[in-house]
Scaffold this active site. Structure first.
Site, PDB file in Angstrom:
ATOM      1  N   PHE A 234       0.784  -1.255   0.057  1.00  0.00           N
ATOM      2  CA  PHE A 234      -0.162  -0.034  -0.121  1.00  0.00           C
ATOM      3  C   PHE A 234       0.934   1.273  -0.013  1.00  0.00           C
ATOM      4  O   PHE A 234       0.804   2.218   0.673  1.00  0.00           O
ATOM      5  CB  PHE A 234      -1.202   0.125   1.209  1.00  0.00           C
ATOM      6  CG  PHE A 234      -1.898  -1.038   1.313  1.00  0.00           C
ATOM      7  CD1 PHE A 234      -2.883  -1.340   0.520  1.00  0.00           C
ATOM      8  CD2 PHE A 234      -1.476  -2.124   2.152  1.00  0.00           C
ATOM      9  CE1 PHE A 234      -3.903  -2.430   1.002  1.00  0.00           C
ATOM     10  CE2 PHE A 234      -2.329  -3.439   2.461  1.00  0.00           C
ATOM     11  CZ  PHE A 234      -3.252  -3.469   1.639  1.00  0.00           C
ATOM     12  N   ASP A 256       1.142  -1.361  -4.811  1.00  0.00           N
ATOM     13  CA  ASP A 256      -0.067  -0.565  -4.738  1.00  0.00           C
ATOM     14  C   ASP A 256      -0.830  -0.908  -5.936  1.00  0.00           C
ATOM     15  O   ASP A 256      -0.473  -1.199  -7.181  1.00  0.00           O
ATOM     16  CB  ASP A 256       0.271   1.100  -4.838  1.00  0.00           C
ATOM     17  CG  ASP A 256      -0.928   1.705  -4.130  1.00  0.00           C
ATOM     18  OD1 ASP A 256      -0.661   2.131  -3.092  1.00  0.00           O
ATOM     19  OD2 ASP A 256      -1.930   1.960  -4.595  1.00  0.00           O
ATOM     20  N   ASP A 306       0.705  -0.424   5.165  1.00  0.00           N
ATOM     21  CA  ASP A 306      -0.317   1.068   5.419  1.00  0.00           C
ATOM     22  C   ASP A 306      -1.562   0.967   4.598  1.00  0.00           C
ATOM     23  O   ASP A 306      -1.547   1.651   3.920  1.00  0.00           O
ATOM     24  CB  ASP A 306       0.531   2.196   5.274  1.00  0.00           C
ATOM     25  CG  ASP A 306      -0.048   3.394   5.737  1.00  0.00           C
ATOM     26  OD1 ASP A 306      -1.028   3.393   6.393  1.00  0.00           O
ATOM     27  OD2 ASP A 306       0.334   4.354   5.088  1.00  0.00           O
ATOM     28  N   CYS A 346      -5.534   3.639   9.827  1.00  0.00           N
ATOM     29  CA  CYS A 346      -6.189   4.885  10.028  1.00  0.00           C
ATOM     30  C   CYS A 346      -7.515   4.961  10.003  1.00  0.00           C
ATOM     31  O   CYS A 346      -8.098   5.832   9.626  1.00  0.00           O
ATOM     32  CB  CYS A 346      -5.668   5.630   8.552  1.00  0.00           C
ATOM     33  SG  CYS A 346      -6.380   4.995   7.091  1.00  0.00           S
TER      34      CYS A 346
END
Ligand code: SAH
Length: 402
Positions: A234, A256, A306, A346
């Site tokens: 990511f 990604d 992430d 997140c």
């Protein structure tokens, strides 16, 4: 003449009354009141200034603005009910926010968050700086109506001597942004972060163009990358990858789904003078990539994961926990023995204890053990009111996997 920073109306502030005793948390700094905690929800235009009264003695406790159409009905601007919400108030908050950033950043870091909404007592107002360009974002109809974006652009450009300020919509349907000062930044903007050079596409990119919130965690990765083969999953535009490269990593692979982001990752690698042969970009689904790497028994000495938020709502938390756990397990599987694994979430709905439990379960699922080396989160330009834990969305953990 000073342009207005807020869209003041001539009508008196709307009076709202609490249906529940939230006075203590509001006085401590929690800035949100949901519609179901209000006694009435009178009709009014979104962003109308309002005064909040307590549920017992009808005492005013806060001023802010109101959006009858949103579940998040009232946002607190000040807990001094005598303080008028005018230009003087707004420019005082802006100056306080700017002073806080001057504590942290010098010419080695020219990209940072100047206004972090509620964390700077500026509900719903985001302003990110990228060298001589600023990007404003307004979080919803209430903030969009309350704040005067043109006046704010004028203030920010004047205070920081910027060339351009644009307003970027939160959802990317239709318009990609509007220039408020100068030209729309249609080309990538170059900036520094801890002395590392980056380019970001502010309009097309995610958020305001770059994940400024991972700055401190990127620096940490730079400190531990020397001599390691690194996998950055990511990876977006290569933030962690470039720090790892500059930190002396032997080789970095950036994965990604988004090919344009990877192209920028390659560029960011190159503008820091790193050898192109030491960086591989792979446009692939992260879950498939990790599964295949595990089948092929590939391993890396440092793995960074992430992902985007798996839990956008409270209802999705249970599923999200399982998804994070499986992902962290896959990442641990491709981490070398005594290698390093960095994971992040997140999602504001996953708190730190839950995040650490997810790490523990994921590592166990991969039949490994780990030692926690460091716990991180948002950097100091993303301040949050102490009682407002929902705003501390970013969690980061660095582990040594045995
Ligand atoms: N670590 C980055 C930010 C990552 S944001 C930084 O510091 O800059 C999350 C990234 O995950 C986005 O770039 C998005 O394109 C990517 N992404 C989302 N779903 C994905 C998937 N299934 N496989 C691979 N990448 C994915």
């Amino acid at each position: 003449m000073v342009m207005p920073l807020i869209n003041t109306t001539k009508t008196a502030p709307i009076k709202l009354r609490l249906a529940r005793d939230l006075v203590r948390t509001i006085k401590r700094g929690h800035p949100w009141v949901f519609a179901d905690a209000l006694r009435q929800t009178p009709a009014a235009l979104p962003g109308s200034p309002a005064i909040l009264f307590d549920n017992k003695k009808d005492r005013p406790i806060a001023r802010g603005f109101y959006d009858v159409h949103s579940p998040l009905a009232f946002r607190v601007c000040t807990t001094d009910p005598a303080e008028p919400l005018d230009n003087a108030w707004a420019s005082r908050q802006f100056a306080r926010a700017a002073a806080l950033r001057r504590m942290w950043f010098d010419e080695q870091t020219t990209a940072y968050r100047l206004f972090n909404g509620e964390g700077d007592s500026l509900p719903g107002l985001i302003c990110d700086i990228y060298a001589d360009t600023a990007v404003l974002q307004l979080d919803g109809d209430g903030p969009a109506a309350f704040w005067n974006a043109s006046g704010i652009a004028d203030w920010v450009a004047g205070a920081l001597e910027l060339k351009a300020v644009c307003l970027k919509p939160q959802s990317r349907q239709g318009d990609s942004g509007r220039a408020l000062i100068g030209l729309l930044p249609i080309r990538p903007v170059t900036f520094l972060e801890n002395g590392v050079r980056f380019q970001a596409n502010l309009l097309e990119g995610q958020k305001t163009g770059f994940f400024l919130d991972q700055r401190d965690n990127r620096r940490l990765i730079g400190q531990v990358a020397a001599g390691r083969r690194v996998l950055n999953v990511f990876g977006y535009t290569g933030g962690f990858s470039v720090y790892a490269g500059l930190g002396g990593a032997g080789h970095v692979t950036t994965v990604d789904l988004a090919a344009p982001a990877l192209q920028m990752a390659g560029q960011n690698w190159a503008i820091n003078g790193l050898p192109p042969d030491n960086h591989l970009t792979v446009a692939a689904d992260a879950f498939e990539f990790l599964a295949q790497a595990a089948r092929q028994k590939k391993i890396w000495d440092l793995v960074i994961v992430d992902p985007p938020s798996f839990a956008p709502t409270k209802e999705s938390v249970k599923k999200a926990i399982a998804a994070y756990q499986n992902l962290f397990a896959s990442a641990a599987t491709v981490t070398a023995s005594d290698g390093l694994l960095a994971v992040a979430s997140c999602s504001s709905h996953i708190d730190l204890p839950t995040f650490l439990t997810i790490c523990e379960e994921g590592i166990a699922q991969a039949r490994r053990r780990a030692t926690l080396l460091s716990v991180g989160g948002q950097p100091a330009d993303h301040p949050t009111p102490l009682p407002f834990s929902e705003f501390r969305y970013l969690k980061f953990g660095l582990m040594r996997v045995e």
